[in-house]
Every structure is written in C-alpha cells, then in structure tokens.
Design a protein around this motif. Sequence first.
Motif, PDB file in Angstrom:
ATOM      1  N   VAL A 348       0.860  -1.135   0.053  1.00 23.58           N
ATOM      2  CA  VAL A 348       0.056   0.079  -0.092  1.00 23.58           C
ATOM      3  C   VAL A 348       0.939   1.135  -0.079  1.00 23.58           C
ATOM      4  CG1 VAL A 348      -1.765   1.393   1.152  1.00 23.58           C
ATOM      5  CG2 VAL A 348      -2.016  -1.130   1.043  1.00 23.58           C
ATOM      6  N   ASP A 349       2.086   1.418   0.923  1.00 21.64           N
ATOM      7  CA  ASP A 349       2.785   2.339   0.794  1.00 21.64           C
ATOM      8  C   ASP A 349       3.511   2.748  -0.479  1.00 21.64           C
ATOM      9  OD1 ASP A 349       2.125   2.706   3.416  1.00 21.64           O
ATOM     10  OD2 ASP A 349       3.874   1.357   4.204  1.00 21.64           O
ATOM     11  N   LEU A 350       3.703   1.785  -1.245  1.00 19.06           N
ATOM     12  CA  LEU A 350       4.391   2.073  -2.685  1.00 19.06           C
ATOM     13  C   LEU A 350       3.384   2.184  -3.777  1.00 19.06           C
ATOM     14  CD1 LEU A 350       7.316  -0.494  -1.975  1.00 19.06           C
ATOM     15  CD2 LEU A 350       7.549   2.003  -2.505  1.00 19.06           C
ATOM     16  N   ARG A 351       2.106   2.064  -3.712  1.00 25.79           N
ATOM     17  CA  ARG A 351       1.063   1.739  -4.802  1.00 25.79           C
ATOM     18  C   ARG A 351       1.129   3.225  -5.532  1.00 25.79           C
ATOM     19  NH1 ARG A 351      -4.199  -0.694  -2.490  1.00 25.79           N
ATOM     20  NH2 ARG A 351      -2.640  -2.504  -2.205  1.00 25.79           N
ATOM     21  N   VAL A 352       1.181   4.246  -4.797  1.00 21.30           N
ATOM     22  CA  VAL A 352       1.181   5.536  -5.988  1.00 21.30           C
ATOM     23  C   VAL A 352       2.154   5.442  -6.821  1.00 21.30           C
ATOM     24  CG1 VAL A 352       0.998   8.011  -5.972  1.00 21.30           C
ATOM     25  CG2 VAL A 352      -0.298   6.839  -4.081  1.00 21.30           C
ATOM     26  N   GLY A 353       3.563   5.303  -6.227  1.00 22.32           N
ATOM     27  CA  GLY A 353       4.608   5.242  -6.880  1.00 22.32           C
ATOM     28  C   GLY A 353       4.756   4.127  -8.151  1.00 22.32           C
ATOM     29  N   ALA A 354       4.094   2.931  -7.661  1.00 28.29           N
ATOM     30  CA  ALA A 354       4.190   1.960  -8.541  1.00 28.29           C
ATOM     31  C   ALA A 354       3.270   2.348  -9.666  1.00 28.29           C
ATOM     32  CB  ALA A 354       3.633   0.751  -7.988  1.00 28.29           C
ATOM     33  N   ALA A 355       1.886   2.909  -9.556  1.00 28.10           N
ATOM     34  CA  ALA A 355       0.969   3.346 -10.505  1.00 28.10           C
ATOM     35  C   ALA A 355       1.523   4.535 -11.541  1.00 28.10           C
ATOM     36  CB  ALA A 355      -0.121   4.001  -9.512  1.00 28.10           C
ATOM     37  N   VAL A 356       2.259   5.365 -11.035  1.00 29.56           N
ATOM     38  CA  VAL A 356       3.013   6.315 -11.760  1.00 29.56           C
ATOM     39  C   VAL A 356       3.918   5.549 -12.753  1.00 29.56           C
ATOM     40  CG1 VAL A 356       4.586   8.198 -11.836  1.00 29.56           C
ATOM     41  CG2 VAL A 356       2.965   8.254  -9.977  1.00 29.56           C
ATOM     42  N   ALA A 357       4.879   4.603 -12.015  1.00 26.15           N
ATOM     43  CA  ALA A 357       5.710   3.647 -13.024  1.00 26.15           C
ATOM     44  C   ALA A 357       4.927   3.022 -14.161  1.00 26.15           C
ATOM     45  CB  ALA A 357       6.495   2.828 -12.237  1.00 26.15           C
ATOM     46  N   PHE A 358       3.768   2.422 -13.704  1.00 28.00           N
ATOM     47  CA  PHE A 358       3.072   1.690 -14.589  1.00 28.00           C
ATOM     48  C   PHE A 358       2.577   2.561 -15.720  1.00 28.00           C
ATOM     49  CE2 PHE A 358      -1.125   0.338 -16.035  1.00 28.00           C
ATOM     50  CZ  PHE A 358      -1.180  -0.907 -16.532  1.00 28.00           C
ATOM     51  N   VAL A 359       1.831   3.645 -15.497  1.00 22.96           N
ATOM     52  CA  VAL A 359       1.383   4.506 -16.631  1.00 22.96           C
ATOM     53  C   VAL A 359       2.152   5.151 -17.573  1.00 22.96           C
ATOM     54  CG1 VAL A 359      -0.782   4.884 -15.293  1.00 22.96           C
ATOM     55  CG2 VAL A 359       0.934   6.349 -15.235  1.00 22.96           C
ATOM     56  N   ILE A 360       3.354   5.283 -17.018  1.00 25.72           N
ATOM     57  CA  ILE A 360       4.344   6.048 -17.879  1.00 25.72           C
ATOM     58  C   ILE A 360       5.201   4.910 -18.769  1.00 25.72           C
ATOM     59  CG2 ILE A 360       6.851   7.031 -17.995  1.00 25.72           C
ATOM     60  CD1 ILE A 360       6.172   8.586 -15.271  1.00 25.72           C
ATOM     61  N   ALA A 361       5.259   3.669 -18.094  1.00 28.13           N
ATOM     62  CA  ALA A 361       5.646   2.620 -19.023  1.00 28.13           C
ATOM     63  C   ALA A 361       4.839   2.118 -20.072  1.00 28.13           C
ATOM     64  CB  ALA A 361       6.199   1.358 -18.282  1.00 28.13           C
ATOM     65  N   ALA A 362       3.544   2.218 -19.545  1.00 32.21           N
ATOM     66  CA  ALA A 362       2.416   1.737 -20.515  1.00 32.21           C
ATOM     67  C   ALA A 362       2.345   2.953 -21.682  1.00 32.21           C
ATOM     68  CB  ALA A 362       1.379   1.630 -19.832  1.00 32.21           C
ATOM     69  N   SER A 363       2.669   3.921 -21.341  1.00 36.47           N
ATOM     70  CA  SER A 363       2.340   4.907 -22.439  1.00 36.47           C
ATOM     71  C   SER A 363       3.208   4.920 -23.683  1.00 36.47           C
ATOM     72  CB  SER A 363       2.561   6.414 -21.796  1.00 36.47           C
ATOM     73  OG  SER A 363       4.154   6.646 -21.725  1.00 36.47           O
ATOM     74  N   GLY A 364       4.504   4.185 -23.417  1.00 41.72           N
ATOM     75  CA  GLY A 364       5.294   4.113 -24.389  1.00 41.72           C
ATOM     76  C   GLY A 364       6.011   5.513 -25.209  1.00 41.72           C
TER      77      GLY A 364
END
Length: 417
Positions: A348-364
């Motif tokens: 839970v403590d890392l969820r926001v940072g992980a979400a940011v990493a996910f959307v940027i990587a997925a954006s291409g």
Amino acid sequence: MSHGRQVSIAVPISAGVVCALVGFTSSFAVVLAGLRAVGADAHQAASGLLAVSVAMGVVGIVLSWRFRIPITAAWSTPGAALLVSTGAVSGGWPAAVGAFAVTGALIVVTGFWPGLADLVSRIPGPIAQAMLAGVLLPLCLAPVAALAHHPLVIAPVLLTWLALLRPAPRAAVPAAFGVALIVIAVSMVYQGHGVEVSAIIPQLTPTAPSLTVQALTGVAIPLYIVTMASQNIPGVAVMATFGYRVPWRASLMLTGVASVATAFAGGHTVNLAAISAALAAGPDADPDPHRRWVAAFTSGCVQVVLAMVSAGLVAVVLVAPDGVVQAVAGVALLGAFASAAAAALTDVDLRVGAAVAFVIAASGVAIAGVGSAFWALVAGLSVHLLTRGRAGGTTPGGSGPSGHAATAADEGRGAEQ
C-alpha cells in the motif's frame, strides 16, 4: 536418503525436452518482435535468435554438468518485451547491439561485485514490477486489436490457447504457436508466397556495435534491471523452493559472458530461467533430486538443436498475416503481466509510485529520445521518495522479487565457499 523406486533415466530426459520446447515456443514470437523493433532486419534477427539459442543451451549444459543441479538458462522474455516497447533507438541496430553488450557486461560485473546486486535490490520490488507490467500491457492488448481486424486468422490461435488454458496450461502457448504456424502455412499457400531456401539456413550476421546515450539509458540499463529483477533473481528463488542453491557468481559470470558474446551476432540477453526452471527442477522431472540435473542438461542440448531451426521459423513468421505474431506474443506474456501487475500493487505504501511507473511505462512515450521504461523507473522512484515519510517509511527493496537480490547473492557466495 531413499527416494523410493528408481525411475527410468528417460523421465528426466523427457522433462528436459518438454522444458526446452515450452520455453522456446512460448516466447519465440516475443524475442523476434523485440529484435525487429530495435532495428534488426530479417537476417540480423535470425542471427540473434540463433546466437542466443545456442548460448543459452550451452550455458545450461555447462552449469548443470559442473554443479550437478538442474540449472537452466533462457533468453530474457521480459527483456524482449521491453525492446518492443522501446522501438528504434538513436544509432539504429548497431547501437542496440552495443546496448546488449553493455547489459551483458553489467551482469558479469554483478557476479564479481555483489554491491551492484545490492544496488538493484534497493529498487522497490513493486516499482520494478509496475514498470514491467506497463511494458507488457500494450503487447497483451495486441491480440484484442488483431482479433477485431482479422478475426478469421486470429480466432484459431486465441481459441486454441483458451481451450488448453485450464486442462494443460503449460501447453497452451506452444499449441497456440503451432496453430499460428498452420495459419501462416495456409496463408502462404493461398497467396502463393514462398520462403527462399537460403533464408532457412542458420547463419550468424555479425554487427559492429556502437554506443549512444539513448541506447544506454533506454535499452541497456532497463534491460539489465528487467533481466535481474524478472529472470535471474526469481530464477534463484524458484530453485531454492526445490532445495537447490544456485552458484550465484558462476551463473552470472557465465550468462553475462554469453550475453556479451552473442550481442555481436544480435542476441539480446542470456539469463537464468525463472518460470520454466520448475519444469527441470521440480519432482515431476525425477523423484530423486540428485538426478534432476539430467533434465537441465537435456534441455540445454535440445535448445542447441532448436537453434538450428530458428532461421526457418523467422523466415516463416515474417510472412505471417497481420496480427498473428502479435496474438501469439500477447497470450505468451499474459501470465507475466498478471504476476507483475499483482506484485506492483501488493504494498500500500508503494502503490502510488508503482501506479506512476506503470502508466508511464505503458504510455510508450519517449522523452529526450529515452524510452518510457527508463522514465517509469525514475518517476516511480521519485514519487516513492517524496511520499515515503508520509507513507510510513517502507524500506526500498523490501518487497517483490527485487527484494531477494541481496539474499540470492549471499546464498550464491555461500555455496561457492
């Protein structure tokens, strides 16, 4: 200690054959797509697949024979997916080859210098997994788009995969790949296309490497991190669940040297097997754990044989109808995407940072010529550091696969002393 009735040596041998076939057919399309995405032409891609297939076979043969444990080697499937998302880099194919060589060198250095493994372990596991999930998402969406545009050629591939997913999950992707080859063959006959004999003869095509900043930051560093966090470290963990301690230094040294050597022929990375490792190291390979190395040895031998047909497969796949290769690659990566996405959201403590990493990587999206995977890690780590105090001070690397890096290195050093 008795392991019950001794079974025939044919059991671990057959397990090794299955291990090699599953690993090769499940990710062949992904690796081919990755090499093509970063600039390889048909001959260079075939050369890369030949080189990396032979190298991973030889590495598995040497390690299993030397240490008498079922160590299997593989190409980096998540790394190939990363290449697809990265696309062409500044400097073209020679720069990509240079990045492959740098990745191999970093793996060698990690074997010599445990501090580098410790540094990788400082990357929080959920953020690394979120980056990987973002890289994989577009590839996993490709079968859906392909089905909408070419239902007659894509549906047989996806239905085969779906039909076997529950009764025989390990055979689902290889069977889908087989059906894809049938679809391609029918299409070739219908359209009157053929494959030149010269195209199916295995041959290496050396490339003089070059280095560019974009290739180093957008390919070499993310490829190294993905290979360590998604292949080498989980591979050690899988082996540990079956009671084996992988010789960390020797394994990284050999896979790293093999990666550097194959880079000049177009191979991207050789690493320890993770998912397919269980096929050779588990009890199904042999009730006697002291004989399971035979399965890994056999798998390496079969990988070398499969390398000889890789050029022919490349020639056939490259004339496939639109969407067929993408469909196979997409279903092959769904399991990896599901695991990465789940791991990304565990803390839970890392969820926001992980979400940011996910959307940027997925954006291409590439920024300053550098691919989205690199910026996903930078942004995810930055958000984590900015919010860590408010979130309760989670220790970096404390969760997810990357958190096992230091342990794996320590266990490896202990095994070699």
